[in-house]
Design an enzyme around this catalytic site. Structure first.
Site, PDB file in Angstrom:
ATOM      1  CG  HIS A 314      -1.728   1.207   1.451  1.00 21.40           C
ATOM      2  ND1 HIS A 314      -3.107   1.192   1.424  1.00 21.40           N
ATOM      3  CD2 HIS A 314      -1.378   2.493   1.733  1.00 21.40           C
ATOM      4  CE1 HIS A 314      -3.568   2.409   1.651  1.00 21.40           C
ATOM      5  NE2 HIS A 314      -2.529   3.222   1.852  1.00 21.40           N
ATOM      6  CD  GLU A 315       1.499   3.761   3.671  1.00 19.62           C
ATOM      7  OE1 GLU A 315       1.821   4.793   3.035  1.00 19.62           O
ATOM      8  OE2 GLU A 315       0.443   3.667   4.317  1.00 19.62           O
ATOM      9  CG  HIS A 318       0.481   6.208  -1.004  1.00 18.12           C
ATOM     10  ND1 HIS A 318      -0.674   6.525  -1.683  1.00 18.12           N
ATOM     11  CD2 HIS A 318       0.082   5.732   0.225  1.00 18.12           C
ATOM     12  CE1 HIS A 318      -1.722   6.260  -0.913  1.00 18.12           C
ATOM     13  NE2 HIS A 318      -1.294   5.778   0.235  1.00 18.12           N
ATOM     14  CG  ASP A 327      -4.773   6.806   0.795  1.00 15.50           C
ATOM     15  OD1 ASP A 327      -4.568   5.633   0.429  1.00 15.50           O
ATOM     16  OD2 ASP A 327      -3.954   7.466   1.457  1.00 15.50           O
TER      17      ASP A 327
END
Length: 364
Positions: A314-315, A318, A327
């Site tokens: 997820h991170e 980014h 998000d």
């Protein structure tokens, strides 16, 4: 409504603001609502400062997550800003959040408003002069009226609180990086896993991070292989929606980049254990490859839904140099719904990348 140009302090910066309107535009409301109960207006105050007013127009009490309000603008990408048609980058924190608890909500009584002054230059790149278009827009995921169901549009997607755009003409740039960013240590500790460094981590935490990184690498390799093979089965459509060649190509490249980033050597990926907040983790998009892991990370399972390994996926997604995701929605259910209602945003949503990689329950 039109504002005339005026000189600001020092006379060196002129701003012309043209407001396309002061009331919020709204998404289609579900049958049970006559209109979106959240109205937003934005007004320029000078230089990069804007006043945002959020009003509960209903006759019921509104509960709204604090991160969806302008008072939390540095921790949420609440504005869509462009300069002469080109997107302006958000440089605030990109946070993987947990399901909100009572303390995470702000309560607005009927007819009441919250007013906030936001300095856009603290979290957006206004380092070039020119004409900027500024729009406040945020999904109202988890927001509700008087303890009722979440506010949703007719297609099941969360309602959106959106203000009419304003235009700001800067004849001199706002200083870039006006918000102090965290100072990264010069000599992080090298992990036993090649390519990984840690900061402010105990020996027990380093051991958990090593396992999480190895599992995240397995996730990214598997995801890359699935997409490189051209598969478009339930696993793809569940998390990225209906097939289109462009969206599929974007998702494919995203996982190539995620996999490459996780596999770097030389300690370029740094995991910082210095966060004591209730989040899973956060990053700054323009600071690859620094990942702050927070309290919820340590209680998460190693693999599976909302896992340690998945959090790293997820991170990593980014970072601007990796996949530049946003998000748009949080959580398994909301991510599935996003893929069904807005596949373009699903391919731009960090949780959709995480859940595609975790693939729990398993799908082909």
């Amino acid at each position: 409504m039109r504002f005339s140009s005026k000189s600001l302090l020092g006379g060196s910066l002129a701003i012309a603001v043209v407001a396309a309107g002061t009331l919020a535009s709204v998404t289609a409301a579900p049958p049970r609502l006559a209109a979106n109960p959240v109205r937003v207006s934005v007004q320029a105050l000078g230089q990069d400062r804007v006043e945002v007013v959020v009003t509960n127009t209903s006759r019921k009490t509104l509960r709204i997550p604090k991160w969806q309000l302008p008072s939390a603008a540095f921790d949420s990408n609440l504005f869509r800003i462009s300069r002469e048609g080109e997107e302006v980058r958000f440089h605030g924190r990109m946070i993987k959040r947990t399901t909100p608890t009572v303390s995470d909500f702000t309560v607005l009584r009927p007819g009441h408003s919250q007013r906030s002054v936001v300095e856009l230059g603290k979290m957006y790149d206004l380092s070039k002069p020119g004409l900027y278009t500024v729009t406040y827009a945020t999904s109202l995921q988890y927001a509700s009226l008087s303890g009722g169901p979440q506010l949703r549009a007719g297609n099941g997607a969360p309602l959106v609180a959106q203000a009419a755009p304003i235009r700001i003409s800067l004849d001199r740039a706002i200083a870039a990086g006006s918000r102090v960013k965290p100072v990264l240590p010069a000599n992080p500790t090298l992990s036993d896993v090649v390519g990984i460094s840690t900061v402010s981590c105990s020996s027990s935490q380093i051991s958990q991070i090593n396992q999480a990184v190895l599992s995240a690498r397995s996730y990214s390799e598997n995801s890359k292989g699935y997409l490189n093979g051209g598969a478009t089965g339930a696993r793809y459509t569940t998390w990225f929606g209906a097939y289109s060649a462009t969206r599929y190509g974007d998702a494919k490249q995203h996982f190539v980049n995620i996999d490459n980033a996780l596999d770097q050597t030389g300690g370029q990926v740094t995991i910082n254990c210095g966060c004591n907040e209730g989040y899973f983790a956060y990053v700054y998009k323009n600071q690859p490859y620094q990942i702050w892991v927070c309290n919820a990370f340590w209680s998460a399972p190693l693999i599976g839904t909302d896992s340690k390994a998945g959090t790293l996926i997820h991170e990593m997604s980014h970072f601007t140099v990796v996949a530049d995701t946003d998000d748009h929605a949080y959580g398994h259910t909301a991510a599935k719904n996003l893929a069904n209602t807005n596949p373009t945003n699903a391919v731009d949503n960090a949780d959709n990348h995480e859940y595609f990689a975790e693939n729990t329950p398993f799908q082909n």
